[in-house]
Design a protein around this motif. Structure first.
Motif, PDB file in Angstrom:
ATOM      1  N   GLY A 109       0.812  -1.202   0.000  1.00  0.00           N
ATOM      2  CA  GLY A 109       0.000   0.000   0.000  1.00  0.00           C
ATOM      3  C   GLY A 109       0.846   1.253   0.000  1.00  0.00           C
ATOM      4  N   SER A 110       0.186   2.412   0.024  1.00  0.00           N
ATOM      5  CA  SER A 110       0.889   3.696   0.033  1.00  0.00           C
ATOM      6  C   SER A 110       1.553   3.925   1.379  1.00  0.00           C
ATOM      7  N   THR A 111       2.440   4.933   1.408  1.00  0.00           N
ATOM      8  CA  THR A 111       3.122   5.272   2.665  1.00  0.00           C
ATOM      9  C   THR A 111       2.105   5.631   3.743  1.00  0.00           C
ATOM     10  N   ASN A 112       1.090   6.393   3.377  1.00  0.00           N
ATOM     11  CA  ASN A 112       0.071   6.789   4.366  1.00  0.00           C
ATOM     12  C   ASN A 112      -0.678   5.584   4.917  1.00  0.00           C
ATOM     13  N   ASN A 113      -1.001   4.637   4.044  1.00  0.00           N
ATOM     14  CA  ASN A 113      -1.689   3.426   4.496  1.00  0.00           C
ATOM     15  C   ASN A 113      -0.812   2.609   5.438  1.00  0.00           C
ATOM     16  N   ILE A 114       0.487   2.541   5.104  1.00  0.00           N
ATOM     17  CA  ILE A 114       1.425   1.799   5.955  1.00  0.00           C
ATOM     18  C   ILE A 114       1.556   2.481   7.317  1.00  0.00           C
ATOM     19  N   ILE A 115       1.621   3.826   7.303  1.00  0.00           N
ATOM     20  CA  ILE A 115       1.705   4.580   8.556  1.00  0.00           C
ATOM     21  C   ILE A 115       0.463   4.316   9.415  1.00  0.00           C
ATOM     22  N   ASN A 116      -0.701   4.329   8.782  1.00  0.00           N
ATOM     23  CA  ASN A 116      -1.945   4.050   9.517  1.00  0.00           C
ATOM     24  C   ASN A 116      -1.923   2.639  10.113  1.00  0.00           C
ATOM     25  N   TYR A 117      -1.412   1.673   9.335  1.00  0.00           N
ATOM     26  CA  TYR A 117      -1.319   0.290   9.810  1.00  0.00           C
ATOM     27  C   TYR A 117      -0.388   0.209  11.025  1.00  0.00           C
ATOM     28  N   VAL A 129       8.787  12.410   6.606  1.00  0.00           N
ATOM     29  CA  VAL A 129      10.195  12.012   6.686  1.00  0.00           C
ATOM     30  C   VAL A 129      10.467  10.830   5.762  1.00  0.00           C
ATOM     31  N   ILE A 130       9.567   9.851   5.769  1.00  0.00           N
ATOM     32  CA  ILE A 130       9.746   8.654   4.932  1.00  0.00           C
ATOM     33  C   ILE A 130       9.697   9.021   3.460  1.00  0.00           C
ATOM     34  N   LYS A 131       8.732   9.862   3.068  1.00  0.00           N
ATOM     35  CA  LYS A 131       8.587  10.238   1.661  1.00  0.00           C
ATOM     36  C   LYS A 131       9.782  11.027   1.148  1.00  0.00           C
ATOM     37  N   THR A 132      10.439  11.778   2.023  1.00  0.00           N
ATOM     38  CA  THR A 132      11.595  12.575   1.595  1.00  0.00           C
ATOM     39  C   THR A 132      12.900  11.777   1.599  1.00  0.00           C
ATOM     40  N   THR A 133      12.885  10.597   2.223  1.00  0.00           N
ATOM     41  CA  THR A 133      14.133   9.813   2.313  1.00  0.00           C
ATOM     42  C   THR A 133      14.085   8.487   1.563  1.00  0.00           C
ATOM     43  N   GLY A 134      12.892   8.023   1.178  1.00  0.00           N
ATOM     44  CA  GLY A 134      12.823   6.749   0.468  1.00  0.00           C
ATOM     45  C   GLY A 134      11.419   6.189   0.500  1.00  0.00           C
ATOM     46  N   TYR A 135      11.292   4.860   0.427  1.00  0.00           N
ATOM     47  CA  TYR A 135       9.983   4.223   0.513  1.00  0.00           C
ATOM     48  C   TYR A 135      10.124   2.887   1.232  1.00  0.00           C
ATOM     49  N   ILE A 136       9.009   2.388   1.729  1.00  0.00           N
ATOM     50  CA  ILE A 136       9.028   1.172   2.542  1.00  0.00           C
ATOM     51  C   ILE A 136       8.684  -0.036   1.682  1.00  0.00           C
ATOM     52  N   LEU A 193      15.165   1.284  19.995  1.00  0.00           N
ATOM     53  CA  LEU A 193      15.839   2.180  19.064  1.00  0.00           C
ATOM     54  C   LEU A 193      15.128   3.522  19.042  1.00  0.00           C
ATOM     55  N   THR A 194      15.725   4.514  18.348  1.00  0.00           N
ATOM     56  CA  THR A 194      15.091   5.828  18.241  1.00  0.00           C
ATOM     57  C   THR A 194      14.132   5.828  17.063  1.00  0.00           C
ATOM     58  N   LYS A 195      13.299   6.875  17.009  1.00  0.00           N
ATOM     59  CA  LYS A 195      12.342   6.996  15.913  1.00  0.00           C
ATOM     60  C   LYS A 195      13.066   7.055  14.564  1.00  0.00           C
ATOM     61  N   MET A 196      14.196   7.808  14.514  1.00  0.00           N
ATOM     62  CA  MET A 196      14.953   7.920  13.273  1.00  0.00           C
ATOM     63  C   MET A 196      15.531   6.569  12.864  1.00  0.00           C
ATOM     64  N   ASP A 197      16.055   5.830  13.826  1.00  0.00           N
ATOM     65  CA  ASP A 197      16.591   4.497  13.543  1.00  0.00           C
ATOM     66  C   ASP A 197      15.487   3.588  13.010  1.00  0.00           C
ATOM     67  N   PHE A 198      14.306   3.703  13.595  1.00  0.00           N
ATOM     68  CA  PHE A 198      13.187   2.870  13.171  1.00  0.00           C
ATOM     69  C   PHE A 198      12.793   3.174  11.723  1.00  0.00           C
ATOM     70  N   ILE A 199      12.707   4.476  11.399  1.00  0.00           N
ATOM     71  CA  ILE A 199      12.366   4.880  10.029  1.00  0.00           C
ATOM     72  C   ILE A 199      13.452   4.407   9.056  1.00  0.00           C
ATOM     73  N   HIS A 200      14.710   4.525   9.478  1.00  0.00           N
ATOM     74  CA  HIS A 200      15.820   4.059   8.632  1.00  0.00           C
ATOM     75  C   HIS A 200      15.708   2.553   8.382  1.00  0.00           C
ATOM     76  N   LYS A 201      15.365   1.811   9.418  1.00  0.00           N
ATOM     77  CA  LYS A 201      15.195   0.356   9.277  1.00  0.00           C
ATOM     78  C   LYS A 201      14.028   0.031   8.347  1.00  0.00           C
ATOM     79  N   LEU A 202      12.931   0.798   8.474  1.00  0.00           N
ATOM     80  CA  LEU A 202      11.776   0.556   7.613  1.00  0.00           C
ATOM     81  C   LEU A 202      12.141   0.685   6.137  1.00  0.00           C
ATOM     82  N   ILE A 203      12.997   1.650   5.852  1.00  0.00           N
ATOM     83  CA  ILE A 203      13.347   1.940   4.455  1.00  0.00           C
ATOM     84  C   ILE A 203      14.442   1.020   3.937  1.00  0.00           C
TER      85      ILE A 203
END
Length: 374
Positions: free
Chosen positions: A58-66, A81-88, A100-110
């Motif tokens: 799904g889209s980034t927004n749908n994944i965030i909602n999930y 942040v996710i849309k400006t750095t990559g995609y999941i 982990l930190t929020k930034m680390d988590f987003i980095h791992k997601l991508i």
């Protein structure tokens, strides 16, 4: 000539404009700095996660909602942040850590790779037991696994080589079975080509059936070529194999073979009732058991029985000696030391066979082999 008061007014207006621009610029810089500080603060907030995480399509927004509904407290700022750095990527991913930190988590997601897990098909185990284990450990539909297996299997068993496989979470039942079949077929073709120079799948599976009996019966790897010689010798003489291990097929993989089973089982696996090899392999085999089936020791052995002291087998040429070996077990506690009391020349020959590279061994002709096992 321009009046002085007008010049002064223009100067004042210019100064006001410059001050206004400077104020706006300063305000923008201030807002950016504040936003940056807030963002940095937000991104360094601690959070917890499971080591392996499922991401839906799904889209980034749908994944965030999930993720938000799953307890990860994600919001629109995370989406930006996710849309400006990559995609999941969707599917199971390996986060690798729980704190982990929020930034680390987003980095791992991508950036995280697919979550992988090892599963081992033990030599001698049947497909029936393995598929149940596969369904349990990878959260798959057991009925669908069996359906796909039965649809695409070349034989009832032996279609998956006994080995350890690294499989990604999220792979569906169809792909997982077809992947295991494909990997096995590549190994079989490679092994056959090294020995015979070619790969004939139909003929090769006769060796797999032979190897599956060896796998069930041999107590150790070094015993495999000796057990193989017994099978070859009995087949050449037209004798029934009469081996309990052949009845340990499918769901009976680890069952104790009783007189009642021998009497009532009417499948081709019952080598007490039917001569020759069963029409299908009994279980998953190792490359060692295949090798032993193709390179048996030269012996006149026709019988073997497990020794209660060592857990190894006593081999014999005659039924009389075989009966004596059986009688010797009466009243002896099963200790299974796995220590051979006395090494024979055949034991040494078997060890040499198993430790020698197959490319340096002279394979019997396919014709000679198939005269024995067909």
């Amino acid at each position: 000539m321009i009046p002085e008061n007008r010049i002064e007014n223009n100067i004042i207006v210019d100064k006001n404009r410059k001050r206004s621009r400077a104020f706006v610029a300063f305000s923008i810089i201030e807002i950016v700095l504040i936003c940056s500080i807030v963002l940095l603060y937000y991104l360094t907030l601690p959070m917890t996660s499971s080591k392996v995480l499922f991401i839906p399509k799904g889209s980034t927004n749908n994944i965030i909602n999930y993720l938000n509904k799953s307890g990860y407290e994600m919001n629109n700022l995370d989406a930006i942040v996710i849309k400006t750095t990559g995609y999941i990527q969707s599917g199971w991913i390996d986060i690798g850590e729980t704190h982990l930190t929020k930034m680390d988590f987003i980095h791992k997601l991508i950036n995280s790779k697919a979550a992988m897990k090892n599963i081992t098909l033990i030599p001698g185990e049947t497909y029936y037991i393995f598929l149940k284990k596969l369904a349990r450990e990878f959260d798959l539909n057991e009925q669908k696994l069996f359906k796909v297996y039965n649809e695409f299997a070349y034989k009832l068993d032996g279609n998956i080589l006994a080995d350890t496989y690294s499989l990604p979470f999220g792979m569906n039942e169809d792909y997982i079975i077809l992947y295991l079949f494909s990997q096995t077929d590549k190994k079989y073709e490679e092994f056959s080509t090294k020995i015979f120079g070619s790969y004939d799948k139909k003929k090769w599976y006769n060796y797999i059936t032979l190897a599956s009996i060896i796998q069930k019966e041999a107590a150790t790897t070094n015993e495999m070529p000796i057990v193989a010689s017994v099978i070859h010798n009995r087949l050449k003489k037209g004798m029934a194999l009469q081996m309990d291990g052949t009845l340990n097929y499918g769901k009976y993989s680890n069952s104790v073979i009783t007189a009642e089973r021998i009497k009532n089982d009417s499948s081709s696996y019952n080598t007490y009732k039917y001569k020759g090899l069963p029409k299908d392999p009994i279980c998953a085999v190792s490359l060692d058991s295949i090798k032993a089936g193709i390179f048996p020791v030269k012996s006149e052995y026709l019988y073997f029985v497990r020794d209660n002291k060592t857990g190894l087998h006593k081999f014999s040429n005659s039924y009389e000696t075989h009966r004596e070996n059986i009688t010797a077990n009466v009243g002896v506690e099963k200790t299974y030391t796995k220590v051979k009391e006395e090494e024979t020349k055949i034991d040494t020959q078997a060890q040499d066979i198993m430790k020698t590279d197959i490319t340096k061994q002279k394979a019997p002709s396919i014709k000679d082999l198939f005269n024995s096992i067909n």
